[in-house]
Design a protein around this motif. Sequence first.
Motif, PDB file in Angstrom:
ATOM      1  N   LEU A  69     -10.691  -1.464   7.168  1.00 43.14           N
ATOM      2  CA  LEU A  69      -9.642  -2.391   6.076  1.00 43.14           C
ATOM      3  C   LEU A  69     -10.797  -2.315   4.924  1.00 43.14           C
ATOM      4  CD1 LEU A  69      -7.181  -3.826   4.910  1.00 43.14           C
ATOM      5  CD2 LEU A  69      -8.448  -6.297   5.822  1.00 43.14           C
ATOM      6  N   ALA A  70     -11.331  -2.584   4.521  1.00 41.71           N
ATOM      7  CA  ALA A  70     -12.713  -2.743   3.197  1.00 41.71           C
ATOM      8  C   ALA A  70     -12.243  -1.880   2.510  1.00 41.71           C
ATOM      9  CB  ALA A  70     -14.107  -3.115   3.384  1.00 41.71           C
ATOM     10  N   ARG A  71     -12.787  -0.231   3.204  1.00 44.77           N
ATOM     11  CA  ARG A  71     -13.034   0.945   2.785  1.00 44.77           C
ATOM     12  C   ARG A  71     -11.024   1.551   2.223  1.00 44.77           C
ATOM     13  NH1 ARG A  71     -15.248   5.552   6.186  1.00 44.77           N
ATOM     14  NH2 ARG A  71     -15.823   4.431   6.803  1.00 44.77           N
ATOM     15  N   VAL A  72      -9.916   1.517   2.484  1.00 43.77           N
ATOM     16  CA  VAL A  72      -8.851   1.580   2.230  1.00 43.77           C
ATOM     17  C   VAL A  72      -8.758   0.702   1.238  1.00 43.77           C
ATOM     18  CG1 VAL A  72      -6.530   1.849   2.352  1.00 43.77           C
ATOM     19  CG2 VAL A  72      -7.557   1.914   4.891  1.00 43.77           C
ATOM     20  N   LEU A  73      -9.050  -0.746   1.109  1.00 42.55           N
ATOM     21  CA  LEU A  73      -8.973  -1.059  -0.487  1.00 42.55           C
ATOM     22  C   LEU A  73      -9.912  -0.459  -1.490  1.00 42.55           C
ATOM     23  CD1 LEU A  73      -9.416  -4.749   0.919  1.00 42.55           C
ATOM     24  CD2 LEU A  73      -6.816  -4.240   0.300  1.00 42.55           C
ATOM     25  N   GLU A  74     -10.248   0.059  -1.391  1.00 42.40           N
ATOM     26  CA  GLU A  74     -11.781   0.348  -2.372  1.00 42.40           C
ATOM     27  C   GLU A  74     -10.914   1.518  -2.932  1.00 42.40           C
ATOM     28  OE1 GLU A  74     -14.188  -0.010  -3.615  1.00 42.40           O
ATOM     29  OE2 GLU A  74     -14.070  -2.231  -3.063  1.00 42.40           O
ATOM     30  N   ARG A  75     -10.720   2.519  -1.434  1.00 41.33           N
ATOM     31  CA  ARG A  75     -10.000   3.282  -1.965  1.00 41.33           C
ATOM     32  C   ARG A  75      -8.364   3.644  -2.518  1.00 41.33           C
ATOM     33  NH1 ARG A  75      -9.285   8.412   0.599  1.00 41.33           N
ATOM     34  NH2 ARG A  75     -10.413   7.927   2.028  1.00 41.33           N
ATOM     35  N   LEU A  76      -7.364   2.521  -2.704  1.00 37.91           N
ATOM     36  CA  LEU A  76      -6.295   1.757  -3.559  1.00 37.91           C
ATOM     37  C   LEU A  76      -6.924   1.504  -4.861  1.00 37.91           C
ATOM     38  CD1 LEU A  76      -4.586   0.365  -0.848  1.00 37.91           C
ATOM     39  CD2 LEU A  76      -4.006   2.577  -1.827  1.00 37.91           C
ATOM     40  N   GLN A  77      -7.930   1.567  -4.843  1.00 32.66           N
ATOM     41  CA  GLN A  77      -8.512   0.848  -6.875  1.00 32.66           C
ATOM     42  C   GLN A  77      -9.432   2.012  -7.114  1.00 32.66           C
ATOM     43  OE1 GLN A  77     -10.205  -3.650  -6.530  1.00 32.66           O
ATOM     44  NE2 GLN A  77     -10.240  -3.335  -4.083  1.00 32.66           N
ATOM     45  N   LEU A  78      -9.400   2.997  -7.098  1.00 27.88           N
ATOM     46  CA  LEU A  78      -9.959   3.996  -7.282  1.00 27.88           C
ATOM     47  C   LEU A  78      -9.144   4.909  -8.622  1.00 27.88           C
ATOM     48  CD1 LEU A  78     -11.395   6.250  -4.100  1.00 27.88           C
ATOM     49  CD2 LEU A  78     -13.373   4.269  -6.490  1.00 27.88           C
ATOM     50  N   VAL A  79      -9.102   5.303  -9.420  1.00 25.26           N
ATOM     51  CA  VAL A  79      -8.875   5.762 -10.680  1.00 25.26           C
ATOM     52  C   VAL A  79      -8.429   7.122  -9.623  1.00 25.26           C
ATOM     53  CG1 VAL A  79      -8.271   6.129 -12.756  1.00 25.26           C
ATOM     54  CG2 VAL A  79      -9.535   4.545 -12.379  1.00 25.26           C
ATOM     55  N   PRO A  80      -9.049   7.952  -9.523  1.00 22.40           N
ATOM     56  CA  PRO A  80      -8.403   9.180  -9.144  1.00 22.40           C
ATOM     57  C   PRO A  80      -7.095   9.122  -8.039  1.00 22.40           C
ATOM     58  CG  PRO A  80     -10.652   9.032  -9.257  1.00 22.40           C
ATOM     59  CD  PRO A  80     -10.889   8.053  -9.560  1.00 22.40           C
ATOM     60  N   PHE A  81      -7.682   7.580  -6.890  1.00 24.64           N
ATOM     61  CA  PHE A  81      -6.425   7.832  -6.481  1.00 24.64           C
ATOM     62  C   PHE A  81      -5.066   7.221  -6.331  1.00 24.64           C
ATOM     63  CE2 PHE A  81      -3.872   5.353  -3.359  1.00 24.64           C
ATOM     64  CZ  PHE A  81      -3.695   6.233  -2.607  1.00 24.64           C
ATOM     65  N   GLN A  82      -5.290   6.823  -7.948  1.00 29.35           N
ATOM     66  CA  GLN A  82      -3.794   6.296  -8.996  1.00 29.35           C
ATOM     67  C   GLN A  82      -2.777   6.828  -9.743  1.00 29.35           C
ATOM     68  OE1 GLN A  82      -5.166   3.073 -10.992  1.00 29.35           O
ATOM     69  NE2 GLN A  82      -6.139   1.484  -8.389  1.00 29.35           N
ATOM     70  N   ASN A  83      -4.248   8.244  -9.474  1.00 29.13           N
ATOM     71  CA  ASN A  83      -4.177   9.285 -10.902  1.00 29.13           C
ATOM     72  C   ASN A  83      -3.093   9.807  -9.735  1.00 29.13           C
ATOM     73  OD1 ASN A  83      -4.544   8.530 -13.000  1.00 29.13           O
ATOM     74  ND2 ASN A  83      -6.016   9.717 -12.957  1.00 29.13           N
ATOM     75  N   ASP A  84      -3.717  10.283  -8.502  1.00 33.21           N
ATOM     76  CA  ASP A  84      -2.676  10.585  -7.647  1.00 33.21           C
ATOM     77  C   ASP A  84      -1.075  10.306  -7.704  1.00 33.21           C
ATOM     78  OD1 ASP A  84      -4.799  12.973  -7.554  1.00 33.21           O
ATOM     79  OD2 ASP A  84      -5.661  12.089  -5.322  1.00 33.21           O
ATOM     80  N   VAL A  85      -1.194   9.286  -7.383  1.00 30.67           N
ATOM     81  CA  VAL A  85      -0.014   8.717  -6.834  1.00 30.67           C
ATOM     82  C   VAL A  85       1.277   8.793  -7.913  1.00 30.67           C
ATOM     83  CG1 VAL A  85       1.313   6.542  -6.554  1.00 30.67           C
ATOM     84  CG2 VAL A  85      -1.338   7.412  -5.836  1.00 30.67           C
ATOM     85  N   MET A  86       0.690   8.821  -9.347  1.00 24.17           N
ATOM     86  CA  MET A  86       1.482   9.253 -10.490  1.00 24.17           C
ATOM     87  C   MET A  86       1.829  10.615 -10.598  1.00 24.17           C
ATOM     88  SD  MET A  86       1.985   5.873 -12.003  1.00 24.17           S
ATOM     89  CE  MET A  86       2.595   5.438 -10.383  1.00 24.17           C
ATOM     90  N   LYS A  87       1.113  11.259  -9.908  1.00 27.45           N
ATOM     91  CA  LYS A  87       1.080  12.445  -9.995  1.00 27.45           C
ATOM     92  C   LYS A  87       2.175  13.161  -8.764  1.00 27.45           C
ATOM     93  CE  LYS A  87      -3.070  14.315 -11.701  1.00 27.45           C
ATOM     94  NZ  LYS A  87      -4.458  15.601 -11.610  1.00 27.45           N
ATOM     95  N   ARG A  88       1.981  12.374  -8.308  1.00 23.59           N
ATOM     96  CA  ARG A  88       2.750  12.548  -6.669  1.00 23.59           C
ATOM     97  C   ARG A  88       4.750  12.230  -7.946  1.00 23.59           C
ATOM     98  NH1 ARG A  88       3.770  12.114  -1.737  1.00 23.59           N
ATOM     99  NH2 ARG A  88       1.490  12.650  -1.000  1.00 23.59           N
ATOM    100  N   MET A  89       4.631  11.141  -8.224  1.00 24.38           N
ATOM    101  CA  MET A  89       6.003  10.545  -9.204  1.00 24.38           C
ATOM    102  C   MET A  89       6.292  11.328 -10.328  1.00 24.38           C
ATOM    103  SD  MET A  89       6.156   6.683  -8.655  1.00 24.38           S
ATOM    104  CE  MET A  89       7.629   6.452  -9.344  1.00 24.38           C
ATOM    105  N   GLY A  90       5.451  12.792 -10.529  1.00 24.88           N
ATOM    106  CA  GLY A  90       5.730  13.193 -11.746  1.00 24.88           C
ATOM    107  C   GLY A  90       5.595  12.963 -13.424  1.00 24.88           C
ATOM    108  N   TYR A  91       4.345  11.658 -13.610  1.00 22.68           N
ATOM    109  CA  TYR A  91       3.925  10.722 -14.096  1.00 22.68           C
ATOM    110  C   TYR A  91       2.478  11.695 -14.376  1.00 22.68           C
ATOM    111  CZ  TYR A  91       7.712   7.852 -14.076  1.00 22.68           C
ATOM    112  OH  TYR A  91       8.900   7.304 -14.324  1.00 22.68           O
TER     113      TYR A  91
END
Length: 273
Positions: A69-91
Amino acid sequence: MEQDEIYLIDLWRTLLREWKWFVALLVLVLAVTFAFIHTAKRQWEATAWIQIGQVGLAPPGQDPKVEPLARVLERLQLVPFQNDVMKRMGYSPDTPEARLFRKSLKLEPLPYAGPLIKLSVRGLTPQQAQQFAQATVEQLRAVHQGVEAAPLKLAHKRLDEVQSDLQNAMSSRDQLQQSTGKGAGADTALIESALARKDEEIHKLQETRSDLAARLSANYTYETSLMWPIYVPDHQAFPNPVLMWGIGLLVGLLLGAFAAVARNAARRGGSRP
């Protein structure tokens, strides 16, 4: 107590004497509040509950979850991961939508409910907020699918091996059963002894197969996914009209009272010789 009462009476008289300043500041603050409520970009908030995937064949004493759980929370807060989410949506990462996503993303761990992760994120429309939450879950699922691929492959390979051993053991038992009537004396006793051992082997293999199949079932092995549908309230999250009017009224009253007192003090100071 008497001093407090005198002070309140003096303050009330001051407000009555300088009521124009009090009303002017109050009206000004309320006007600013009105303008802010009607000009600020509206935002809606979506809430999602994420269930972390797991592989039911984890060794004894180890967490079956794909990721702690703690590692997942850290992953979700990583800027590269968040940027990948935006790329998935086309932003792209530098768009206003991406900045709003990163700024508004909030996580709340629920360790005793699965564990689960409560995720909230805002968008400029209810549909966009829901899409942000959905894309986050999908990106996390894609990452976890890569992590759990190897353990799942080994688990299914182990199940196939057990199934093959079981079929071979059952074939050997059938051959021994056919040989039972052909032997005599000591040969018959040896065949029956071998047949008993083969039955025991088959029983153990059947138990192993059942245990592996149960652990690979949907109750113990599943992907990272939404626990419940994403929830987006009908009303906007920002600006909140009720909250903003309440704050504006309070600030207006405080500033109006301050202006009236300051004006009264200045008037008294100017009237002194």
